[in-house]
Write an enzyme that holds these catalytic residues in place. Structure first.
Site: not given
Ligand SMILES: NC(=O)c1ccc[n+]([C@@H]2O[C@H](COP(=O)([O-])OP(=O)(O)OC[C@H]3O[C@@H](n4cnc5c(N)ncnc54)[C@H](O)[C@@H]3O)[C@@H](O)[C@H]2O)c1
Length: 439
Positions: A143, A200, A204, A256
């Site tokens: 996404l 992935k 990107n 990302c």
């Molecule tokens: N943001 C994007 O658009 C996007 C798109 C594709 C993939 N991703 C990938 O998804 C992953 C998350 O990205 P994001 O932007 O949502 O990050 P984010 O930092 O916004 O959210 C991550 C969440 O994980 C929680 N967390 C951390 N450790 C934890 C644990 N042990 N148990 C439970 N919760 C825990 C944190 O409190 C936080 O709320 C990354 O690997 C990112 O590369 C993100």
């Protein structure tokens, strides 16, 4: 997860996070992030089959499938600092799963992770001799912020990487069966785990590479009086190239692109592929160069000094339709202008709280103003850093009247009607185009 809950009312979806503030916000039906359509999707399923909790251990125990979507930022310390992924949150989650699982679980890796991390996850999960068995799948998320709900409801593809064993195939089918409720079968790709993880990072890297390529050409356009929009249109009409992602700008941001390319670079270096590592690193370097070029151009255009000058920054989010400011070019540009002792005022319809937090260390040098018309009051220049639609339709005559003269416009997103601004008296500096100036 909210989309799974809304598409599959018979599946109970529990979102567990260690951050109590975030969970409280989700529970109230007011998501802690801005994303068009997200609030509506959450509200359609919350308390029906969508629940939020900080009880990570308890939710592991109850679940059949566990999606791991924790943050995987770039490591800032030790081996691989500045490039490799910091896997501490991810590993903590694996250990929580191991400690609390009492029945078979399918663990779905949704965070973006270096290649072969699912294998490490499987090793952690089998490190304790227990009767519980785990299947680990890779299911990277493609996404884009700003269009996340549309991307999830109507994805170009869903990618599932699983083991070639019978059990691995069964686990893959369980996950594929969930997506098949709303995604056409031919868009659900099943690969091996490593291909899925690498795809992935590669997706990107390729997307960011397109931005850096058109941005590199924008500098050449400025030097030669070509117009980057015309060049982008001409090359994009070639079906082999395509039109998408050829919009020249001040540079890409977000959590990302940079992180994932640096991760790819680290992987290449790890395997001794220095030429390949250098190739991908250049995509990040061009992005940094473009941001620096934009900031430097503001200073040099405004008679080589911005000391004491008020400069309004239109947009702080890394792109439109999100409040996310991670790696936003606006952050870099603001810092450079403050270094040059400008008085910077930031305005943004969704990202002002994050901007305040990001620039807190700059003290009084930066102010924050929700209303763009007030931000330009007495300003010598305004710079567009985020392509919010809102900025297209503003009364630029009134803005010109409120500003100091000569008034400058630096359009870092080529968003505005430059000829119209010029006619109103602005000196206009787009990206990759000839400036329109009265000076
Ligand atoms: N943001 C994007 O658009 C996007 C798109 C594709 C993939 N991703 C990938 O998804 C992953 C998350 O990205 P994001 O932007 O949502 O990050 P984010 O930092 O916004 O959210 C991550 C969440 O994980 C929680 N967390 C951390 N450790 C934890 C644990 N042990 N148990 C439970 N919760 C825990 C944190 O409190 C936080 O709320 C990354 O690997 C990112 O590369 C993100």
């Amino acid at each position: 997860m909210a989309v799974i809950a809304s598409k599959c009312p018979d599946i109970r979806v529990v979102v567990a996070d260690i951050d109590p503030d975030r969970i409280a916000a989700w529970q109230s039906g007011e998501p802690p992030i801005y994303e068009p359509g997200l609030r509506e999707v959450v509200r359609s399923a919350i308390h029906r089959n969508l629940f939020f909790t900080t009880d990570v251990a308890g939710s592991v125990e109850d679940a059949d499938l566990i999606f791991v979507s924790v943050n995987t930022p770039t490591k800032t310390f030790g081996e691989g600092a500045g490039k490799a992924s910091d896997l501490q949150y991810w590993e903590a989650t694996a250990r929580t799963i191991l400690a609390n699982a009492k029945t078979h679980k399918i663990v779905v890796e949704k965070s973006t992770l270096p290649v072969r991390t699912a294998e490490a996850m499987a090793r952690i999960l089998t490190s304790k001799s227990s009767a519980v068995c785990f299947d680990v799948l890779s299911n990277p998320e493609f996404l884009a912020e700003g269009s996340a709900i549309r991307d999830l409801e109507c994805p170009d593809r869903v990618l599932i990487g699983g083991e070639a064993s019978e059990r691995g195939r069964r686990a893959t089918e369980v996950l594929a069966g969930i997506y098949a409720r709303w995604v056409p079968e031919d868009r659900i790709l099943k690969t091996n785990v490593w291909s899925s993880e690498l795809s992935k990072l590669a997706a990107n890297a390729m997307l960011a590479q397109r931005i850096s390529s058109i941005n590199a050409l924008s500098e050449l356009c400025e030097a030669t009086e070509a117009d980057v929009a015309e060049v982008a249109c001409a090359i994009g009409m070639d079906r082999r190239i395509g039109r998408e992602f050829l919009q020249a700008s001040v540079g890409f941001g977000g959590s990302c692109f940079k992180k994932d390319i640096l991760n790819l670079v680290y992987l290449c270096e790890h395997f001794g592929l220095q030429a390949i590592a250098d190739y991908w690193l250049q995509v990040v370097r061009i992005n940094e160069h473009q941001q620096e070029r934009f900031a430097r151009n503001i200073v040099s255009t405004m008679f080589n000094t911005v000391v004491g000058k008020r400069i309004a920054i239109f947009g702080f989010a890394f792109k439109a339709n999100t409040g996310d400011t991670r790696e936003s070019p606006a952050n870099y540009v603001c810092r450079r202008l403050v270094e040059e002792r400008a008085r910077v005022v930031v305005t943004d319809p969704q990202a002002l709280d994050n901007a305040r937090r990001d620039l807190a260390d700059l003290g009084d040098a930066v102010t924050f103003e929700p209303d763009p018309m007030r931000a330009v009051e007495g300003a010598h220049a305004f710079a567009v850093l985020t392509e919010w639609d809102l900025y297209r339709g503003m009364d630029y005559q009134a803005i010109h009247d409120r500003m100091e003269h000569p008034a400058f416009c630096f359009d870092g997103r080529n968003l505005l009607n430059h000829a119209a601004l010029f006619d109103l008296g602005f000196n206009v500096y787009p990206i990759g185009k000839v400036p329109l100036t009265h000076l």
